[in-house]
Design an enzyme around this catalytic site. Structure first.
Site, PDB file in Angstrom:
ATOM      1  N   SER A  37       0.431  -1.087  -0.161  1.00 13.63           N
ATOM      2  CA  SER A  37      -0.268   0.227   0.019  1.00 13.63           C
ATOM      3  C   SER A  37       0.832   1.540   0.008  1.00 13.63           C
ATOM      4  O   SER A  37       1.950   0.981  -0.100  1.00 13.63           O
ATOM      5  CB  SER A  37      -0.949   0.051   1.398  1.00 13.63           C
ATOM      6  OG  SER A  37      -0.430  -0.022   2.395  1.00 13.63           O
ATOM      7  N   TYR A 150      -1.972 -19.811   0.685  1.00 14.44           N
ATOM      8  CA  TYR A 150      -2.474 -18.422   1.447  1.00 14.44           C
ATOM      9  C   TYR A 150      -3.821 -18.602   2.088  1.00 14.44           C
ATOM     10  O   TYR A 150      -4.567 -18.148   2.958  1.00 14.44           O
ATOM     11  CB  TYR A 150      -3.214 -17.307  -0.057  1.00 14.44           C
ATOM     12  CG  TYR A 150      -4.323 -16.716   0.405  1.00 14.44           C
ATOM     13  CD1 TYR A 150      -4.519 -14.962   0.989  1.00 14.44           C
ATOM     14  CD2 TYR A 150      -5.793 -16.771  -0.240  1.00 14.44           C
ATOM     15  CE1 TYR A 150      -4.995 -14.426   1.620  1.00 14.44           C
ATOM     16  CE2 TYR A 150      -6.480 -15.773  -0.048  1.00 14.44           C
ATOM     17  CZ  TYR A 150      -6.409 -14.798   0.629  1.00 14.44           C
ATOM     18  OH  TYR A 150      -7.735 -13.661   0.924  1.00 14.44           O
ATOM     19  N   VAL A 218      -8.437 -14.226 -19.443  1.00  4.41           N
ATOM     20  CA  VAL A 218      -9.260 -14.877 -18.983  1.00  4.41           C
ATOM     21  C   VAL A 218      -9.039 -16.667 -19.005  1.00  4.41           C
ATOM     22  O   VAL A 218      -8.738 -16.978 -20.122  1.00  4.41           O
ATOM     23  CB  VAL A 218     -10.378 -14.693 -20.158  1.00  4.41           C
ATOM     24  CG1 VAL A 218     -11.212 -15.717 -19.350  1.00  4.41           C
ATOM     25  CG2 VAL A 218     -10.309 -13.447 -20.365  1.00  4.41           C
ATOM     26  N   ARG A 232     -17.950 -15.769 -10.009  1.00  2.00           N
ATOM     27  CA  ARG A 232     -17.278 -15.944  -8.672  1.00  2.00           C
ATOM     28  C   ARG A 232     -18.831 -14.498  -8.374  1.00  2.00           C
ATOM     29  O   ARG A 232     -19.409 -13.872  -8.908  1.00  2.00           O
ATOM     30  CB  ARG A 232     -16.743 -14.564  -8.897  1.00  2.00           C
ATOM     31  CG  ARG A 232     -15.296 -15.812  -9.545  1.00  2.00           C
ATOM     32  CD  ARG A 232     -14.792 -16.395  -8.385  1.00  2.00           C
ATOM     33  NE  ARG A 232     -13.484 -17.804  -8.780  1.00  2.00           N
ATOM     34  CZ  ARG A 232     -13.928 -18.732  -9.798  1.00  2.00           C
ATOM     35  NH1 ARG A 232     -15.146 -19.275  -9.788  1.00  2.00           N
ATOM     36  NH2 ARG A 232     -12.830 -19.225  -9.496  1.00  2.00           N
TER      37      ARG A 232
END
Length: 339
Positions: A37, A150, A218, A232
């Site tokens: 960030s 993750y 894609v 999703r």
């Protein structure tokens, strides 16, 4: 008025949650190591909220800075976003993810208890469900085999916090499993700025729209979905931010472990997202269909009814608004926070 420590508060979801917390009348303290960030978000948060927000630059694994924060501020609750989140990187560097996400969360919980702070909202993920083989996802489904370190790190932290709460009933643990946050604040002042090539669909589309990437990849055009592309549950980041505030306000004074899905309950395909973004921006997004990525599922979405019943929250913003807000952010800030 409660004072809330937001770890990872300059990140995508964290920064929008800071705005929502301040709008709801809470005070906020931010801790972030700025690994994914920018410090430049802080004056923008001040512009949006009209408030100077106390900021500590540091790591959740650093006990010294945590002790300083708790000593200098009367913290009521912690909303914990800080963590690494790139799925592909986690596969390549699992130790980095377990150290940061799991060990860091354990250090945070230990220092919270040391300071007498027993209320935490944890930023988890629908990835903990693995592939349950049915949709929609409901809170009573057991976590499955995650497809990346993750996802495993999120599942491990959920278990750790739940075990801590069982051992010490003073704790209120709120686990929020959310789906695919997109969009940006309506001001166009804050949004998502991933480092490098994005892992998620909409930032990827935005970089193509800004001319930084030639076309969109894609992954998979042969899924058992209406148009062959993956589907999703996309949720506006401000809806998600408001969900954190609603969960904290409804449950942080209730001892126990509280698990909630935060999603819209609707699934959209990759091609639907592309078309919606094209409609919002007036641009054409070139794309190429490539082979499926390992571990990607054909379709998943939330059943949001439990969250509505428990905390009175549901999404308010539709796909059109998600795209309009995303386009406003990227068109006003082609270089993100580096402008």
């Amino acid at each position: 008025m409660k004072k809330i420590l937001v770890t990872g508060g300059t990140g995508f979801i964290g920064s929008h949650t800071v705005v929502s917390l301040l709008k709801s009348g809470h005070q906020v303290v931010i801790l972030d190591n700025l690994c994914n960030s920018s410090i430049n978000i802080l004056p923008r948060l001040k512009t949006i909220t009209g408030q100077e927000i106390p900021f500590y630059q540091g790591d959740i694994r650093d006990r010294e800075i945590l002790r300083r924060i708790f000593a200098e501020n009367r913290i009521d609750s912690v909303i914990h976003f800080a963590g690494l989140k790139a799925v592909g990187e986690s596969v390549a560097e699992p130790m980095k993810y377990y150290d940061n996400n799991v060990s860091g969360s354990l250090v945070l919980a230990e220092e919270m208890a040391r300071a007498g702070v027993f209320k935490i909202v944890f930023s988890s993920s629908a990835t903990v469900y693995g592939d349950p083989g049915k949709v929609p996802y409901t809170e009573d489904m057991q976590p499955g085999d995650t497809t990346s370190p993750y996802g495993t790190s999120k599942s491990m932290v959920e278990r750790i916090l739940s075990d801590i709460q069982k051992a010490d009933p003073r704790w209120s643990v709120i686990l929020l499993r959310y789906f695919n946050p997109i969009g940006a604040h309506e001001s166009g002042l804050i949004g998502e700025q991933p480092n490098g090539i994005p892992n998620n669909l909409l930032p990827y589309i935005c970089q193509v729209a800004a001319g930084k990437l030639p076309q969109l990849a894609v992954f998979g055009g042969d899924y058992p979905t209406p148009d062959g592309t993956g589907m999703r549950d996309y949720i506006h980041v401000m809806d998600l931010a408001e969900g954190h505030v609603a969960a904290m306000q409804a449950k942080s004074n209730v001892a126990g472990t509280h698990l909630l899905n935060l999603g819209s309950g609707r699934a959209s395909s990759v091609l639907e997202i592309i078309r919606a973004f094209e409609a919002a921006s007036g641009l054409t997004i070139p794309y190429e269909v490539k082979p499926r990525r390992a571990g990607d599922l054909a379709c998943f979405y939330a059943d949001p009814s439990y969250a509505k019943a428990q905390i009175g929250w549901q999404t308010q913003r539709d796909l059109t608004q998600m795209m309009e807000d995303s386009w406003r952010w990227v068109s006003n800030n082609p270089n993100g926070y580096d402008d």
